[in-house]
Structures are given as structure tokens and as C-alpha cells.
Design a protein around this motif. Structure first.
Motif, mmCIF file in Angstrom:
data_model
loop_
_atom_site.group_PDB
_atom_site.id
_atom_site.type_symbol
_atom_site.label_atom_id
_atom_site.label_comp_id
_atom_site.label_asym_id
_atom_site.label_seq_id
_atom_site.Cartn_x
_atom_site.Cartn_y
_atom_site.Cartn_z
ATOM 1 N N LEU A 1 1.480 90.404 29.532
ATOM 2 C CA LEU A 1 1.434 89.557 30.724
ATOM 3 C C LEU A 1 2.118 90.211 31.905
ATOM 4 C CD1 LEU A 1 0.781 86.821 32.068
ATOM 5 C CD2 LEU A 1 2.948 85.963 31.142
ATOM 6 N N GLN A 2 3.167 90.969 31.647
ATOM 7 C CA GLN A 2 3.903 91.602 32.734
ATOM 8 C C GLN A 2 3.089 92.684 33.437
ATOM 9 O OE1 GLN A 2 8.213 92.291 31.940
ATOM 10 N NE2 GLN A 2 7.620 91.792 29.852
ATOM 11 N N TRP A 3 2.072 93.172 32.754
ATOM 12 C CA TRP A 3 1.237 94.217 33.340
ATOM 13 C C TRP A 3 -0.073 93.649 33.884
ATOM 14 C CZ3 TRP A 3 4.701 97.422 33.849
ATOM 15 C CH2 TRP A 3 5.579 97.780 32.826
ATOM 16 N N TRP A 4 -0.066 92.391 34.294
ATOM 17 C CA TRP A 4 -1.292 91.746 34.748
ATOM 18 C C TRP A 4 -2.007 92.559 35.819
ATOM 19 C CZ3 TRP A 4 -1.708 90.358 39.888
ATOM 20 C CH2 TRP A 4 -0.515 90.353 40.633
ATOM 21 N N TYR A 5 -1.258 93.181 36.703
ATOM 22 C CA TYR A 5 -1.903 93.907 37.799
ATOM 23 C C TYR A 5 -2.578 95.179 37.318
ATOM 24 C CZ TYR A 5 2.818 95.891 37.691
ATOM 25 O OH TYR A 5 4.011 96.426 37.289
ATOM 26 N N GLN A 6 -2.103 95.759 36.196
ATOM 27 C CA GLN A 6 -2.806 96.917 35.628
ATOM 28 C C GLN A 6 -4.221 96.546 35.238
ATOM 29 O OE1 GLN A 6 -0.337 100.328 33.555
ATOM 30 N NE2 GLN A 6 -0.583 98.566 32.261
ATOM 31 N N PHE A 7 -4.350 95.398 34.603
ATOM 32 C CA PHE A 7 -5.682 94.968 34.171
ATOM 33 C C PHE A 7 -6.529 94.551 35.371
ATOM 34 C CE2 PHE A 7 -2.681 94.115 30.688
ATOM 35 C CZ PHE A 7 -3.183 95.013 29.772
ATOM 36 N N ARG B 1 -5.288 103.196 36.565
ATOM 37 C CA ARG B 1 -6.422 103.421 35.660
ATOM 38 C C ARG B 1 -6.189 104.660 34.808
ATOM 39 N NH1 ARG B 1 -11.808 101.928 39.374
ATOM 40 N NH2 ARG B 1 -11.205 99.743 39.756
ATOM 41 N N TRP B 2 -5.591 105.693 35.394
ATOM 42 C CA TRP B 2 -5.303 106.908 34.622
ATOM 43 C C TRP B 2 -4.336 106.610 33.487
ATOM 44 C CZ3 TRP B 2 -0.769 109.520 33.629
ATOM 45 C CH2 TRP B 2 -0.914 110.759 32.988
ATOM 46 N N ARG B 3 -3.350 105.787 33.745
ATOM 47 C CA ARG B 3 -2.367 105.459 32.715
ATOM 48 C C ARG B 3 -3.005 104.816 31.489
ATOM 49 N NH1 ARG B 3 2.946 102.965 35.721
ATOM 50 N NH2 ARG B 3 2.800 104.179 37.643
ATOM 51 N N LEU B 4 -4.060 104.039 31.712
ATOM 52 C CA LEU B 4 -4.736 103.354 30.621
ATOM 53 C C LEU B 4 -5.895 104.163 30.052
ATOM 54 C CD1 LEU B 4 -4.823 99.713 32.047
ATOM 55 C CD2 LEU B 4 -3.273 100.652 30.328
ATOM 56 N N GLY B 5 -6.076 105.390 30.527
ATOM 57 C CA GLY B 5 -7.173 106.220 30.047
ATOM 58 C C GLY B 5 -8.517 105.805 30.601
ATOM 59 N N LEU B 6 -8.520 105.079 31.723
ATOM 60 C CA LEU B 6 -9.771 104.591 32.318
ATOM 61 C C LEU B 6 -10.258 105.479 33.452
ATOM 62 C CD1 LEU B 6 -8.888 100.774 32.488
ATOM 63 C CD2 LEU B 6 -10.184 101.984 30.716
ATOM 64 N N ALA B 7 -9.467 106.456 33.830
ATOM 65 C CA ALA B 7 -9.855 107.410 34.880
ATOM 66 C C ALA B 7 -9.355 108.790 34.484
ATOM 67 C CB ALA B 7 -9.275 106.997 36.231
#
Length: 348
Positions: free
Chosen positions: A196-202, A260-266
Motif C-alpha cells: 500500500l505504501q508504494w501505491w504511486y509505483q503502481f 517503472r525501471w525499478r519494477l522491471g517494467l522499463a
């Protein structure tokens, strides 16, 4: 944690073990139950601002930076994070200059007056690219070695420079400790409260999120400020001084790519692959270091015991009390400056 901003479960997952999950889960519950209405403990700083911004070509950028102090003095480089800017150090800088330091405060890529030299360059927010920017700046200014200090993205950048270029880093101060990330480790899920704390990442992972940040970037930043520093009673004048830097034409692209890079999405850039391989194993930091944490940091962050083994040189961790949140340099400038002066003595 994924976001990396105290992200950590990055390498932390591989290096520190599953025990960290329970720590983060506890912090998440505390975070969710926090009463943000109590914002009376930490007061805003002075009305001072940096009067002059210099520009220099360095690597792929033309970097904007503030500089104060004698050119012949020992150098301190101060690095901001997201969504903040160089104004976080406006009260730290004169304290350091009064002690005889030359202080350099650059706008990171995507902030303020820092611009890309070519329209063709990828607007890349990956961690190693930001660190290379600072090495390029040091080269351009002919600075062989400096004390590196920062918070948020700036703390991670300081970590990376200290770990990969210890010959360029005399000593380091980092808020919230060891933040070097690993996109592969970031793919591992966290407990729901921590996610939940990373809502803005999603949110940023979607095109709606990109459009929303483009349209509401100032509202977005002010919300993050309030969440991350729930007891910091900043006013509009303080916020507006930093918000100007978010008007950089590359700001949204850099921020979105970073998360996005942090999550492997870019994808990142291949020229940084070797650096990222070194960072993926969570390298130990050997230079003298002090890590700081505010007692009211509303941003996700690991317990200091989770990263103590990542520092093999002389090392101290300190909690700053008094309702101090995530933007520690601006909320507690004397404590931040004192840490820099102290860590400098470790290297003598």
C-alpha cells in the motif's frame, strides 16, 4: 524495498533475508494508522534560497547546480530526491560553508535547470545513470574526491558512488541507510500493508498514472511531502520554491522511467549493464559513513539493523528526534550538517 526509496527488499531481499518483511509490515501498519493532522513538531526553515545557479556540461547533461564556499576548500556534494530539489539543502549549506567547506548542490536529471544535451538521449531514470551523472559532474568541475551526502534518490546515488567509486568518495552521509536496488528482487511481492505504501509505483506503471502526474505534478508532490513528513509544518512558500524545479521538460519522463525501471517494467541502457551487475549483488560500502533516520519518517524505510552489515568502514547510525520526517536535511539542517562534519573526521 521495491520503490527503493527505502525500498529495499531489493537486495535486501537477497541479502538481509525474510526477517525484513516483518519489520516493514510493522512499519506499514504504523504508517497507515498515523494521524497526519498532528503536524506541529517540525517547523519550516528559513526564507533563504540559492541566489545563483551555475551550468556546466557533464556527460549527457548540462547540469544546473548551486555552489557556495571557497573553491580551494574540501568539497561536499549534496543530492536531493523525489519529489524534492536543491532547496532541501538551503539551510544546510551555510552551516557547512561556515566550517570551511565548498558545497555543490546539483539538480538531478529531470529537475530544475538540468537539461539533456541531445534530444536523442533516453530519458533514463535508472539508479546507475544518476550516479554516473554525479561522477561526470565531478570530472567536469575537476573534483577528485568529495564527501557525498543525500536523501531519497540522493541517498541511493551516494550509496552507489561510495560502493563503486570509493576513490572518488571521501565519506558518505545517507538518510535511511543502504538503498541500492535490484529490479529482479523488486519483483518479489510484499505483504499488502507494505504494498500500500508504494501505491504511486503502481499508479506510475500505467499510462493513466503518467498522464495524472503530468497534469497534477505539484498536487502529487505536496501529497508525498505530507505523507513522508507528517509532522513537518511546511508552508506554501517553502513548497513553491521546490515546485518550480518540477517544470523541467524531462521531469515526468525521468520520474516515470525511474519507477517503472525499478519494477522491471522499463529497460535501462546497455551502457549501464555492467554497473547494474555490480549493484545487483548489494556491494559493501567501505568508506566512512553515517546513516540518519528521522523519528517521524512516513516513507517506507528499513530498520537500521537490516543494513548495518553493508558498511565495513567506520560507521554510525543515528535517529534524529523531534518529529523529523523524510526530508531530513530541510527539516533538521543542523543535524544533517553535523553528520557531514563528523563523518569527515572519520577519514582523517
Amino acid at each position: 524495498m521495491i520503490y527503493d526509496r527505502r525500498r529495499f527488499l531489493n537486495n535486501a531481499f537477497m541479502t538481509f533475508g525474510a526477517a525484513e518483511l516483518s519489520i516493514i509490515g510493522l512499519q506499514s501498519k504504523q504508517f497507515i494508522n498515523q494521524n497526519f493532522a498532528d503536524a506541529s513538531m517540525s517547523k519550516p526553515g528559513s526564507n533563504r534560497s540559492f541566489d545563483q545557479i551555475k551550468q556546466i556540461n557533464a556527460g549527457v547533461l548540462n547540469i544546473g547546480y548551486a555552489e557556495e564556499g571557497s573553491e580551494n576548500s574540501s568539497v561536499v556534494i549534496l543530492l536531493h530526491g523525489w519529489p524534492y530539489d536543491i532547496q532541501s539543502f538551503v539551510d544546510v549549506t551555510p552551516l557547512l560553508v561556515s566550517k570551511g567547506y565548498r558545497v555543490i548542490i546539483p539538480y538531478l536529471r529531470g529537475y530544475g535547470t538540468t537539461k539533456f544535451l541531445s534530444d536523442e538521449t533516453l530519458r533514463n531514470g535508472q539508479q546507475s545513470a544518476l550516479a554516473v551523472d554525479i561522477i561526470d559532474l565531478m570530472d567536469a568541475l575537476r573534483i577528485k574526491k568529495a564527501i557525498i551526502a543525500g536523501f531519497d534518490w540522493g541517498a541511493r546515488t551516494a550509496n552507489i558512488i561510495a560502493a563503486l567509486w570509493p576513490d572518488r568518495c571521501k565519506a558518505m552521509v545517507a538518510v535511511s541507510g543502504y538503498l541500492i536496488g535490484n529490479p529482479e528482487a523488486n519483483k518479489m511481492p510484499l505483504p499488502p500493508a507494505a504494498e500500500l505504501q508504494w501505491w504511486y509505483q503502481f499508479y506510475f506503471a500505467t499510462e493513466r498514472g503518467r498522464a495524472g502526474y503530468e497534469k497534477y505534478r505539484n498536487d502529487f508532490a505536496k501529497l508525498i511531502w505530507k505523507i513522508a513528513s507528517p509532522k513537518w509544518n511546511f508552508d506554501d512558500a517553502v513548497f513553491d520554491k521546490s515546485a518550480i524545479s518540477f517544470n523541467n521538460p524531462d521531469h515526468v519522463s525521468i520520474v516515470i522511467h525511474n519507477y517503472r525501471w525499478r519494477l522491471g517494467l522499463a529497460d535501462g541502457e546497455k551502457k549501464y549493464d555492467d554497473l547494474e551487475k555490480h549493484l545487483a549483488v548489494a556491494p559493501v560500502i567501505t568508506v566512512p559513513s553515517i546513516t540518519l533516520e528521522g523519528d517521524a519518517n512516513g516513507a517506507p524505510h528499513a530498520d537500521s539493523n537490516a543494513y548495518i552489515k553493508k558498511f565495513s568502514g567506520k560507521y554510525v547510525h543515528r535517529v534524529i528526534n523531534g518529529g523529523i520526517g523524510h526530508n531530513l536535511p530541510q527539516e533538521a539542517p543542523k543535524d544533517f550538517a553535523d553528520a557531514i562534519i563528523e563523518v569527515d573526521s572519520y577519514s582523517n
